[in-house]
Design a protein around this motif. Structure first.
Motif, PDB file in Angstrom:
ATOM      1  N   LEU A 159       0.830  -1.204   0.000  1.00  0.00           N
ATOM      2  CA  LEU A 159       0.000   0.000   0.000  1.00  0.00           C
ATOM      3  C   LEU A 159       0.867   1.257   0.000  1.00  0.00           C
ATOM      4  CD1 LEU A 159      -2.764  -1.103   2.542  1.00  0.00           C
ATOM      5  CD2 LEU A 159      -3.015  -0.855   0.056  1.00  0.00           C
ATOM      6  N   ALA A 160       1.980   1.207   0.741  1.00  0.00           N
ATOM      7  CA  ALA A 160       2.903   2.347   0.736  1.00  0.00           C
ATOM      8  C   ALA A 160       3.488   2.551  -0.659  1.00  0.00           C
ATOM      9  CB  ALA A 160       4.015   2.123   1.759  1.00  0.00           C
ATOM     10  N   ALA A 161       3.846   1.443  -1.330  1.00  0.00           N
ATOM     11  CA  ALA A 161       4.360   1.549  -2.696  1.00  0.00           C
ATOM     12  C   ALA A 161       3.306   2.144  -3.620  1.00  0.00           C
ATOM     13  CB  ALA A 161       4.792   0.174  -3.202  1.00  0.00           C
ATOM     14  N   ALA A 162       2.053   1.746  -3.418  1.00  0.00           N
ATOM     15  CA  ALA A 162       0.970   2.285  -4.240  1.00  0.00           C
ATOM     16  C   ALA A 162       0.826   3.790  -4.034  1.00  0.00           C
ATOM     17  CB  ALA A 162      -0.339   1.574  -3.909  1.00  0.00           C
ATOM     18  N   LEU A 163       0.980   4.247  -2.797  1.00  0.00           N
ATOM     19  CA  LEU A 163       0.914   5.687  -2.536  1.00  0.00           C
ATOM     20  C   LEU A 163       2.036   6.421  -3.268  1.00  0.00           C
ATOM     21  CD1 LEU A 163       0.108   5.788   1.307  1.00  0.00           C
ATOM     22  CD2 LEU A 163      -1.472   6.140  -0.599  1.00  0.00           C
ATOM     23  N   LEU A 164       3.240   5.851  -3.238  1.00  0.00           N
ATOM     24  CA  LEU A 164       4.353   6.474  -3.957  1.00  0.00           C
ATOM     25  C   LEU A 164       4.066   6.540  -5.455  1.00  0.00           C
ATOM     26  CD1 LEU A 164       7.508   4.893  -2.237  1.00  0.00           C
ATOM     27  CD2 LEU A 164       6.431   7.101  -1.763  1.00  0.00           C
TER      28      LEU A 164
ATOM     29  N   LEU B 187      -5.296  11.042   1.803  1.00  0.00           N
ATOM     30  CA  LEU B 187      -4.206  10.155   2.204  1.00  0.00           C
ATOM     31  C   LEU B 187      -2.953  10.426   1.378  1.00  0.00           C
ATOM     32  CD1 LEU B 187      -3.261   7.920   4.047  1.00  0.00           C
ATOM     33  CD2 LEU B 187      -4.203   6.240   2.447  1.00  0.00           C
ATOM     34  N   LEU B 188      -3.121  10.734   0.104  1.00  0.00           N
ATOM     35  CA  LEU B 188      -1.963  11.099  -0.715  1.00  0.00           C
ATOM     36  C   LEU B 188      -1.354  12.412  -0.226  1.00  0.00           C
ATOM     37  CD1 LEU B 188      -3.056  10.239  -4.379  1.00  0.00           C
ATOM     38  CD2 LEU B 188      -1.383   9.045  -2.953  1.00  0.00           C
ATOM     39  N   ALA B 189      -2.202  13.342   0.175  1.00  0.00           N
ATOM     40  CA  ALA B 189      -1.699  14.605   0.709  1.00  0.00           C
ATOM     41  C   ALA B 189      -0.891  14.370   1.982  1.00  0.00           C
ATOM     42  CB  ALA B 189      -2.863  15.558   0.982  1.00  0.00           C
ATOM     43  N   ALA B 190      -1.364  13.451   2.827  1.00  0.00           N
ATOM     44  CA  ALA B 190      -0.638  13.129   4.057  1.00  0.00           C
ATOM     45  C   ALA B 190       0.699  12.467   3.741  1.00  0.00           C
ATOM     46  CB  ALA B 190      -1.486  12.220   4.940  1.00  0.00           C
ATOM     47  N   ALA B 191       0.705  11.577   2.748  1.00  0.00           N
ATOM     48  CA  ALA B 191       1.954  10.928   2.347  1.00  0.00           C
ATOM     49  C   ALA B 191       2.939  11.955   1.796  1.00  0.00           C
ATOM     50  CB  ALA B 191       1.670   9.848   1.309  1.00  0.00           C
ATOM     51  N   LEU B 192       2.438  12.870   0.982  1.00  0.00           N
ATOM     52  CA  LEU B 192       3.296  13.915   0.422  1.00  0.00           C
ATOM     53  C   LEU B 192       3.875  14.788   1.534  1.00  0.00           C
ATOM     54  CD1 LEU B 192       4.441  15.445  -2.011  1.00  0.00           C
ATOM     55  CD2 LEU B 192       2.288  16.728  -2.110  1.00  0.00           C
ATOM     56  N   ALA B 193       3.056  15.125   2.513  1.00  0.00           N
ATOM     57  CA  ALA B 193       3.532  15.940   3.631  1.00  0.00           C
ATOM     58  C   ALA B 193       4.632  15.220   4.402  1.00  0.00           C
ATOM     59  CB  ALA B 193       2.366  16.287   4.557  1.00  0.00           C
ATOM     60  N   ALA B 194       4.482  13.901   4.570  1.00  0.00           N
ATOM     61  CA  ALA B 194       5.502  13.125   5.278  1.00  0.00           C
ATOM     62  C   ALA B 194       6.825  13.146   4.520  1.00  0.00           C
ATOM     63  CB  ALA B 194       5.019  11.689   5.474  1.00  0.00           C
ATOM     64  N   LEU B 195       6.759  12.999   3.211  1.00  0.00           N
ATOM     65  CA  LEU B 195       7.986  13.033   2.412  1.00  0.00           C
ATOM     66  C   LEU B 195       8.655  14.403   2.489  1.00  0.00           C
ATOM     67  CD1 LEU B 195       6.451  10.498   0.850  1.00  0.00           C
ATOM     68  CD2 LEU B 195       8.106  11.066  -0.912  1.00  0.00           C
ATOM     69  N   ARG B 196       7.854  15.451   2.412  1.00  0.00           N
ATOM     70  CA  ARG B 196       8.410  16.801   2.379  1.00  0.00           C
ATOM     71  C   ARG B 196       8.897  17.268   3.753  1.00  0.00           C
ATOM     72  NH1 ARG B 196       7.905  20.047  -1.740  1.00  0.00           N
ATOM     73  NH2 ARG B 196       7.471  21.912  -0.493  1.00  0.00           N
ATOM     74  N   ALA B 197       8.460  16.578   4.809  1.00  0.00           N
ATOM     75  CA  ALA B 197       8.874  16.969   6.160  1.00  0.00           C
ATOM     76  C   ALA B 197      10.282  16.489   6.497  1.00  0.00           C
ATOM     77  CB  ALA B 197       7.883  16.418   7.189  1.00  0.00           C
ATOM     78  N   GLU B 198      10.806  15.548   5.721  1.00  0.00           N
ATOM     79  CA  GLU B 198      12.141  15.011   5.993  1.00  0.00           C
ATOM     80  C   GLU B 198      13.218  16.026   5.608  1.00  0.00           C
ATOM     81  OE1 GLU B 198      13.314  11.744   7.121  1.00  0.00           O
ATOM     82  OE2 GLU B 198      11.300  11.811   7.961  1.00  0.00           O
TER      83      GLU B 198
ATOM     84  N   TYR C 149      12.981   2.888   1.817  1.00  0.00           N
ATOM     85  CA  TYR C 149      12.814   3.500   3.140  1.00  0.00           C
ATOM     86  C   TYR C 149      11.358   3.892   3.362  1.00  0.00           C
ATOM     87  CZ  TYR C 149      12.939   7.251   6.644  1.00  0.00           C
ATOM     88  OH  TYR C 149      12.683   8.051   7.733  1.00  0.00           O
ATOM     89  N   TRP C 150      10.731   4.464   2.339  1.00  0.00           N
ATOM     90  CA  TRP C 150       9.364   4.950   2.496  1.00  0.00           C
ATOM     91  C   TRP C 150       8.345   3.822   2.555  1.00  0.00           C
ATOM     92  CZ3 TRP C 150       8.610   9.276   4.598  1.00  0.00           C
ATOM     93  CH2 TRP C 150       9.509  10.325   4.414  1.00  0.00           C
ATOM     94  N   LEU C 151       8.672   2.667   1.995  1.00  0.00           N
ATOM     95  CA  LEU C 151       7.747   1.531   2.116  1.00  0.00           C
ATOM     96  C   LEU C 151       7.585   1.127   3.577  1.00  0.00           C
ATOM     97  CD1 LEU C 151       8.445  -0.893  -0.853  1.00  0.00           C
ATOM     98  CD2 LEU C 151       7.253   1.295  -0.801  1.00  0.00           C
ATOM     99  N   ALA C 152       8.647   1.268   4.349  1.00  0.00           N
ATOM    100  CA  ALA C 152       8.576   0.956   5.777  1.00  0.00           C
ATOM    101  C   ALA C 152       8.108   2.152   6.596  1.00  0.00           C
ATOM    102  CB  ALA C 152       9.947   0.490   6.271  1.00  0.00           C
ATOM    103  N   GLU C 153       8.471   3.353   6.176  1.00  0.00           N
ATOM    104  CA  GLU C 153       8.224   4.542   6.990  1.00  0.00           C
ATOM    105  C   GLU C 153       6.803   5.080   6.868  1.00  0.00           C
ATOM    106  OE1 GLU C 153       8.847   7.585   9.679  1.00  0.00           O
ATOM    107  OE2 GLU C 153       9.995   5.753   9.277  1.00  0.00           O
ATOM    108  N   LEU C 154       6.212   5.013   5.684  1.00  0.00           N
ATOM    109  CA  LEU C 154       4.872   5.597   5.528  1.00  0.00           C
ATOM    110  C   LEU C 154       3.831   4.958   6.453  1.00  0.00           C
ATOM    111  CD1 LEU C 154       4.527   6.359   1.702  1.00  0.00           C
ATOM    112  CD2 LEU C 154       4.710   7.991   3.596  1.00  0.00           C
ATOM    113  N   PRO C 155       3.814   3.614   6.609  1.00  0.00           N
ATOM    114  CA  PRO C 155       2.846   3.040   7.554  1.00  0.00           C
ATOM    115  C   PRO C 155       3.084   3.485   8.996  1.00  0.00           C
ATOM    116  CG  PRO C 155       3.618   1.363   6.028  1.00  0.00           C
ATOM    117  CD  PRO C 155       4.511   2.556   5.853  1.00  0.00           C
TER     118      PRO C 155
END
Length: 218
Positions: free
Chosen positions: A32-37, A64-75, A83-89
């Motif tokens: 699911l994390a890969a699908a979000l990416l 949910l995509l907006a939340a995933a994008l925010a997580a990526l941009r917060a790093e 890394y994101w496949l494990a980190e997004l969940p």
């Protein structure tokens, strides 16, 4: 109604009412994390930076995509797709329930499926709408059974189904060997084609690698 996101299609196939269709859902959170990416990449909100993937400024089509994008941009520093496949969940919380809620809103999940995900069936919808799953399976059958040319979206979905051991669960027994072979070829082409954006290629390769690592570790 808008088309389902890849994560929604993946979850719909992973929770199948038919018990004789095998399919591994153990690494589903990573899938699911890969699908979000992949959805972010297709919306132009995820790009490759060296071996890493980074989110770019823009508006995602779904919360949910907006939340995933925010997580990526917060790093502070970029990370690779694995890394994101494990980190997004972790960053967003378990993805099954969140993606499941979006699918349930469409009326596409039975009450039993909703209960398994800890969701309440949508009020006013006592009967499940079978159309989304039937249309999804028909689209996959055209490619995996009848050797039709996949559109980009279907190719991406198949590239997620294969490392999650879900290809055989979407076709009948007599078509499984052919479907496996076609899915393997489609996944390779999707990840390695010159026309494939680098961020999408990174996500597809990461999904395959993560599942292999999980299998070895298990």
């Amino acid at each position: 109604m808008t088309a389902m996101a890849l994560s929604e299609e993946l979850l719909l196939l992973a929770h199948d009412d038919e018990p004789d269709r095998p399919g591994s859902t153990l690494p589903l959170e990573g899938g699911l994390a890969a699908a979000l990416l992949l959805d972010l990449a297709t919306e132009g909100l995820l790009v490759a930076k060296g071996r890493s993937v980074v989110g770019v400024d823009g508006t995602a089509s779904r919360p949910l995509l907006a939340a995933a994008l925010a997580a990526l941009r917060a790093e502070d520093e970029p990370h690779d797709a694995r890394y994101w496949l494990a980190e997004l969940p972790v960053a967003l919380g378990p993805l099954r329930g969140q993606v499941g809620a979006a699918v349930a809103e469409r009326g596409a999940l039975t009450a039993d499926r909703c209960a398994a995900l800890g969701l309440t069936a949508a009020p006013g919808r006592p009967e499940v709408d079978p159309a989304p799953e039937h249309e999804l399976r028909a689209r996959l059958h055209r490619v995996l059974v009848y050797s039709g040319e996949p559109d980009n979206r279907t190719a991406l979905l198949i590239s997620l189904l294969r490392p999650l051991a879900m290809v055989r669960g979407v076709v009948d027994k007599q078509h499984r060997k052919q479907a496996d072979a076609l899915a393997k070829a489609i996944t390779r082409a999707t990840a390695d084609a010159a026309a494939t954006p680098a961020a999408i290629s990174r996500a597809v390769h990461a999904a395959q690698a993560a599942v292999v690592i999980a299998a070895v570790g298990g």
